[in-house]
Write a protein that holds these residues in place. Sequence first.
Motif, PDB file in Angstrom:
ATOM      1  N   UNK A   4      -9.608   6.959   6.144  1.00 32.74           N
ATOM      2  CA  UNK A   4      -8.760   8.521   6.640  1.00 32.74           C
ATOM      3  C   UNK A   4      -7.119   8.166   6.236  1.00 32.74           C
ATOM      4  N   UNK A   5      -7.335   7.339   7.056  1.00 29.06           N
ATOM      5  CA  UNK A   5      -6.333   6.336   6.870  1.00 29.06           C
ATOM      6  C   UNK A   5      -5.142   6.491   5.504  1.00 29.06           C
ATOM      7  N   UNK A   6      -6.082   5.826   4.333  1.00 25.98           N
ATOM      8  CA  UNK A   6      -5.873   5.733   3.200  1.00 25.98           C
ATOM      9  C   UNK A   6      -4.885   7.338   2.767  1.00 25.98           C
ATOM     10  N   UNK A   7      -5.835   7.913   3.097  1.00 23.56           N
ATOM     11  CA  UNK A   7      -5.770   9.053   2.488  1.00 23.56           C
ATOM     12  C   UNK A   7      -4.562   9.425   3.269  1.00 23.56           C
ATOM     13  N   UNK A   8      -4.032   9.303   4.512  1.00 24.11           N
ATOM     14  CA  UNK A   8      -3.144  10.318   5.041  1.00 24.11           C
ATOM     15  C   UNK A   8      -1.982   9.146   4.403  1.00 24.11           C
ATOM     16  N   UNK A   9      -2.007   8.743   4.110  1.00 24.21           N
ATOM     17  CA  UNK A   9      -0.709   7.594   3.640  1.00 24.21           C
ATOM     18  C   UNK A   9      -0.092   7.338   2.028  1.00 24.21           C
ATOM     19  N   UNK A  10      -1.097   8.700   1.200  1.00 21.94           N
ATOM     20  CA  UNK A  10      -1.207   8.447   0.229  1.00 21.94           C
ATOM     21  C   UNK A  10      -1.050   9.791  -0.348  1.00 21.94           C
ATOM     22  N   UNK A  20      -9.785   2.536  -7.602  1.00 20.53           N
ATOM     23  CA  UNK A  20      -9.939   1.156  -5.721  1.00 20.53           C
ATOM     24  C   UNK A  20      -8.550   1.438  -5.140  1.00 20.53           C
ATOM     25  N   UNK A  21      -8.121   0.428  -4.174  1.00 20.37           N
ATOM     26  CA  UNK A  21      -7.236   1.332  -3.705  1.00 20.37           C
ATOM     27  C   UNK A  21      -6.944   0.159  -2.640  1.00 20.37           C
ATOM     28  N   UNK A  22      -8.353  -0.456  -1.505  1.00 26.06           N
ATOM     29  CA  UNK A  22      -7.490  -1.198  -0.940  1.00 26.06           C
ATOM     30  C   UNK A  22      -8.558  -1.531  -0.489  1.00 26.06           C
ATOM     31  N   UNK A  23      -8.591  -2.903   0.147  1.00 25.98           N
ATOM     32  CA  UNK A  23     -10.029  -4.128   0.737  1.00 25.98           C
ATOM     33  C   UNK A  23     -10.462  -4.531   2.566  1.00 25.98           C
ATOM     34  N   UNK A  24     -10.720  -3.934   3.426  1.00 23.25           N
ATOM     35  CA  UNK A  24     -10.391  -4.177   4.849  1.00 23.25           C
ATOM     36  C   UNK A  24     -11.644  -5.105   4.879  1.00 23.25           C
ATOM     37  N   UNK A  25     -11.386  -6.620   5.442  1.00 23.52           N
ATOM     38  CA  UNK A  25     -12.693  -6.722   5.682  1.00 23.52           C
ATOM     39  C   UNK A  25     -13.342  -6.376   6.150  1.00 23.52           C
ATOM     40  N   UNK A  26     -14.648  -7.073   7.497  1.00 24.64           N
ATOM     41  CA  UNK A  26     -15.388  -6.865   8.190  1.00 24.64           C
ATOM     42  C   UNK A  26     -14.393  -7.161   9.500  1.00 24.64           C
ATOM     43  N   UNK A  27     -14.303  -6.730  11.085  1.00 27.75           N
ATOM     44  CA  UNK A  27     -14.386  -7.766  12.567  1.00 27.75           C
ATOM     45  C   UNK A  27     -15.690  -7.618  12.955  1.00 27.75           C
ATOM     46  N   UNK A  83       1.191   4.316  -6.281  1.00 27.70           N
ATOM     47  CA  UNK A  83       2.190   4.723  -4.905  1.00 27.70           C
ATOM     48  C   UNK A  83       1.042   3.819  -3.577  1.00 27.70           C
ATOM     49  N   UNK A  84       0.184   3.292  -4.525  1.00 26.48           N
ATOM     50  CA  UNK A  84      -0.551   2.446  -2.998  1.00 26.48           C
ATOM     51  C   UNK A  84       0.219   0.822  -3.003  1.00 26.48           C
ATOM     52  N   UNK A  85       1.711   0.638  -4.568  1.00 25.36           N
ATOM     53  CA  UNK A  85       2.046  -0.904  -4.382  1.00 25.36           C
ATOM     54  C   UNK A  85       3.505  -0.478  -4.333  1.00 25.36           C
ATOM     55  N   UNK A  86       3.366   0.611  -3.731  1.00 22.59           N
ATOM     56  CA  UNK A  86       4.966   1.037  -3.555  1.00 22.59           C
ATOM     57  C   UNK A  86       5.079   0.231  -1.752  1.00 22.59           C
ATOM     58  N   UNK A 104       2.798  -2.348   2.830  1.00 28.62           N
ATOM     59  CA  UNK A 104       3.534  -3.393   4.158  1.00 28.62           C
ATOM     60  C   UNK A 104       2.564  -2.468   5.088  1.00 28.62           C
ATOM     61  N   UNK A 105       2.289  -1.520   5.124  1.00 28.52           N
ATOM     62  CA  UNK A 105       1.891  -0.339   6.797  1.00 28.52           C
ATOM     63  C   UNK A 105       0.288  -1.579   6.110  1.00 28.52           C
ATOM     64  N   UNK A 106       0.276  -1.428   4.746  1.00 27.98           N
ATOM     65  CA  UNK A 106      -1.771  -1.678   4.909  1.00 27.98           C
ATOM     66  C   UNK A 106      -1.952  -2.900   5.203  1.00 27.98           C
ATOM     67  N   UNK A 107      -0.908  -3.804   5.158  1.00 32.32           N
ATOM     68  CA  UNK A 107      -0.873  -5.818   5.169  1.00 32.32           C
ATOM     69  C   UNK A 107      -0.621  -5.694   6.718  1.00 32.32           C
ATOM     70  N   UNK A 108      -0.194  -4.417   7.090  1.00 30.97           N
ATOM     71  CA  UNK A 108       0.525  -4.434   9.273  1.00 30.97           C
ATOM     72  C   UNK A 108      -1.297  -4.812   9.928  1.00 30.97           C
ATOM     73  N   UNK A 109      -2.175  -3.787   8.911  1.00 28.04           N
ATOM     74  CA  UNK A 109      -3.287  -3.440   9.902  1.00 28.04           C
ATOM     75  C   UNK A 109      -4.604  -4.280   9.144  1.00 28.04           C
ATOM     76  N   UNK A 110      -4.505  -4.881   8.453  1.00 29.89           N
ATOM     77  CA  UNK A 110      -5.248  -6.160   7.886  1.00 29.89           C
ATOM     78  C   UNK A 110      -6.169  -5.542   6.402  1.00 29.89           C
ATOM     79  N   UNK A 111      -6.011  -4.380   5.677  1.00 28.59           N
ATOM     80  CA  UNK A 111      -5.698  -3.835   4.882  1.00 28.59           C
ATOM     81  C   UNK A 111      -5.050  -4.624   3.515  1.00 28.59           C
TER      82      UNK A 111
END
Length: 324
Positions: A47-53, A123-130, A276-279, A284-291
């Motif tokens: 959902x977070x990524x959907x709202x961003x793109x 594919x758009x992004x990878x976020x490890x499990x925590x 778009x995802x590489x803008x 930066x927004x995704x990276x700051x949140x761990x993706x």
Amino acid sequence: MTLDRRQFLASSAALALSGLSLPLHAQNWPTRPIRLVVPYPPGGSSDIIARLISEPLAAELKQTVVVENKPGANGNLGAGLVVQSASEGHSLLLCDVGALAISPSVYTKLTFDPSKDLRGVSMLAYSPHVLAVHPDFPAKTLAEIVELSKTRRVNFAVTAIGSAPHLAAVAVEQATGAKWEYVPYKGGSQALTDTVGGQTDLIMNGLLATLPHIKSGKLRAIAISKAERMELVPEIPTISEQGVKGFESGTWQGIMAPSNMSDATAKLVSEKLGEIINRPDIKRKLGEQGAEVVVRPTKELDAFFVKERDRWATIVKSADIRLD
């Protein structure tokens, strides 16, 4: 009208008709608003990524993009709706691709076959499990949690039975001899809410959706499911270095579409999404949140899907996880 004139007009009409016989998607797609289905509740990684793109994608394609949350059955309800919309040609699915690859092994009565009825777009992004716990939970390391689980009940929140975080937890349980009591939810956001509130002790979830709670002190991170520590959160040790050698898992957000989408349309959307995802601002927004931004075009995404399906099928079988 001369014969030559009639022949000319007939040839022109034939050429026009031959053009119209091509898939509509390949010529002038999109011709109507696009529905971007997220098969989970609001607040999760997809959902977070959907709202961003969504807005940038709408601008690129010159059509409205509407994000719709359709949670249920571990993402299968929303995925099934996209499959059913194949004839109208303007629905896309933004999901955890790995979780979707698990479904055929877990669910005995799927209304669709992801491998046949859906195709990869990008594919758009990878976020490890925590792996995280409520701050009042007494154990500080994975080893301590494992030992504690043998002496008292440890409630483990999972986004859904058969989900990627659930199977990751099962893999850790099998490797360490831990004994979790799984508490299933209908999505990551509610599982997070209950762990933050102390209703459950432990959670395995995508870092993208979980990191804000860790930063605020509402959750305490135990381990991350990446091969190496992340630069963003170097203080969080990996599951691998805490005894489960080589362990790696995570959420892989990607776009899927009904299998009848043309190659030309899939390529168009894939290229737009990759840009778009590489803008810098979105990355930066995704990276700051761990993706991490991970772009894979259509055929690579399809190959990844098959690999994930085979990988998790083994764990599903060993844990005897089956759902109707």
